[in-house]
Design an enzyme around this catalytic site. Sequence first.
Site, PDB file in Angstrom:
ATOM      1  N   GLY A  55       0.646  -1.022   0.241  1.00  0.00           N
ATOM      2  CA  GLY A  55       0.261  -0.325   0.077  1.00  0.00           C
ATOM      3  C   GLY A  55       1.362   1.157   0.195  1.00  0.00           C
ATOM      4  O   GLY A  55       2.095   0.878  -0.084  1.00  0.00           O
ATOM      5  N   HIS A 171       7.754  -7.992  -4.434  1.00  0.00           N
ATOM      6  CA  HIS A 171       6.692  -8.135  -4.312  1.00  0.00           C
ATOM      7  C   HIS A 171       6.291  -9.616  -5.124  1.00  0.00           C
ATOM      8  O   HIS A 171       6.486  -9.508  -6.417  1.00  0.00           O
ATOM      9  CB  HIS A 171       5.828  -7.205  -5.109  1.00  0.00           C
ATOM     10  CG  HIS A 171       5.767  -5.433  -4.835  1.00  0.00           C
ATOM     11  ND1 HIS A 171       4.079  -5.422  -3.968  1.00  0.00           N
ATOM     12  CD2 HIS A 171       6.887  -4.938  -3.773  1.00  0.00           C
ATOM     13  CE1 HIS A 171       4.685  -4.418  -3.196  1.00  0.00           C
ATOM     14  NE2 HIS A 171       5.108  -4.051  -3.348  1.00  0.00           N
ATOM     15  N   GLU A 173       4.286 -11.285  -6.555  1.00  0.00           N
ATOM     16  CA  GLU A 173       3.124 -11.317  -7.752  1.00  0.00           C
ATOM     17  C   GLU A 173       3.356 -10.176  -8.812  1.00  0.00           C
ATOM     18  O   GLU A 173       2.715 -10.643  -9.505  1.00  0.00           O
ATOM     19  CB  GLU A 173       1.433 -10.312  -7.106  1.00  0.00           C
ATOM     20  CG  GLU A 173       1.379  -9.144  -6.890  1.00  0.00           C
ATOM     21  CD  GLU A 173       2.201  -8.457  -5.435  1.00  0.00           C
ATOM     22  OE1 GLU A 173       3.283  -9.003  -4.778  1.00  0.00           O
ATOM     23  OE2 GLU A 173       2.520  -6.985  -5.239  1.00  0.00           O
ATOM     24  N   LYS A 371     -10.849 -12.343 -16.325  1.00  0.00           N
ATOM     25  CA  LYS A 371     -11.126 -12.145 -17.664  1.00  0.00           C
ATOM     26  C   LYS A 371     -10.745 -13.384 -18.120  1.00  0.00           C
ATOM     27  O   LYS A 371     -10.637 -14.146 -18.716  1.00  0.00           O
ATOM     28  CB  LYS A 371     -10.428 -10.910 -18.075  1.00  0.00           C
ATOM     29  CG  LYS A 371     -10.282 -10.929 -19.793  1.00  0.00           C
ATOM     30  CD  LYS A 371     -11.745 -10.587 -20.162  1.00  0.00           C
ATOM     31  CE  LYS A 371     -12.201  -9.518 -21.216  1.00  0.00           C
ATOM     32  NZ  LYS A 371     -13.853  -9.073 -20.999  1.00  0.00           N
TER      33      LYS A 371
END
Length: 516
Positions: A55, A171, A173, A371
């Site tokens: 964040g 990170h 991800e 998606k």
Amino acid sequence: MAQDTIVILDYGSQYSQLIARRVRETNVYCNIFSWQTDAEKILALNPRGFILSGGPNSVYDDSAPTLPAYLLESSVPVLGICYGMQLLTINAGGRVARSNHREYGPADLQLNVPDTPFFADWVMENGRVWMSHGDRVEKLPDGFIPLAHTANSPFAAIADVENGRYAVQFHPEVVHTKQGTLLLRNFVQNICGCTPDWTPAHFIDEQVDAIRAQVGNGRVVLGLSGGVDSAVAAALIHRAIGEQLTCIFVNHGLLRQDEALQVIETFEREQGMSLIAVNAIEEYMDSLVGITDPEQKRRIIGEKFIRIFEQEANKLGKIEFLAQGTIYPDVIESAGKDKKDAHLIKTHHNVGGLPDDIEFELIEPLRLLFKDEVREIGSALGLPDSIIWRQPFPGPGLAIRCLGEVTWDRLQHLRQADAIFVAELAAADMLRNGTQQSFAVLLPVKSVGVMGDGRTYQEVIALRAVTTEDFMTADWARLPYALLAKVSRRIVNEVDGVNRVTYDITSKPPGTIEWE
Ligand code: XMP
């Protein structure tokens, strides 16, 4: 049997959706919530583990987001990423150093302790990770040990193994962290003990049961646009309830070459669905006479769609359910934005919604999917690649790619030029590999040209092709000159009323993908 669920608490990171996608790639189901979401809502899911996102805040900011009480009391494992790491640290009595400059970029991770379940199968030589942080952990809390470090960060990965608390400064991800998905898999499977059974087949079975239970003997109506979301929703609901589903396809004449035919072919003939195809071309063309303002075009097209859809649905008699291809990014609830409205109506025309007096109960079987997952489900349901891999296409269709007044002739010219561009991209195998979105735009200007012995004064086609991951930012595709040359030559020779072709070399930002 209830699904193993991981809860991701979002602290305002731009990467929260990426965390969720990576976890799901490991076939474990997860959901994103704002860190402020009510405890009951989170605990009702019986999560097997939590992941705290990064964040933008410093834990020392006055109104810095905090750890919810239920999480502090919980005995299930927690993984803190970046800001999440700092929160775990100060809550357990460690210290975080305030920093005014960010460490941003790659770093090489070295393990302090080999053979931990968190770093199982980690390959040392491939230890590149991605850093993006300001503050960082300076003193570990009691019970925590360092698992890995980098040249700049002594505490790049830490853990309180006994209590299942793990944290990383980098990170996992983002793709730049080479073995990031492995770490997330290790966390959710080895540490949290989740079973990797979130698969397309599992999802389809579960949804088929859920749809049957919701609908009973009722009837469902769905607006088909030809786009991937409504197509997959239709195929899934059809698998569940067959003839109880009726699809309505409004052909507004603003689709690309052969698209309307393809929709009818796929859904009516191949999938055997009951499909009402409404030819509303004349009505749309009449309503667009003299309109050049793109917002006005959108409004007219959207309102007309609702009216026609409503008329057709009314003809069907009593219909209790309205199905929509709403997907997860449409409804996601996160710290940055508030999209809590569960009844958000997604029409493919992006209008506010159907009128209030329509009393349908909503069915949104894809509302938990990203998606790429929607595409996997579509594929598992047997939809053709031409539908599943369709590029995004704006709801108001070619009306916003036909700058100036929308007339049937101009639309036909645009359709032809677009079809040539797409065909040549496909022939060069660049339709999916070289660009994520590519199309022709017809400009509202004329320019001089020369053909044979005479001068011409005709319209201009702009070609647009972009590379992008998420359509929020984009770069213009570096298409080969030979390809551009061929497309340009063909368009000028084959399309009436066009004597000039340009290629758009603007990135987004500052440009947009569409011209409008
Ligand atoms: P822009 O032009 O804003 O577009 O860079 C980003 C993406 O959104 C698509 N787009 C639309 N999609 N209705 C839609 O459903 C619309 O009105 C609309 N306008 C733009 C665009 O094609 C691109 O993929």
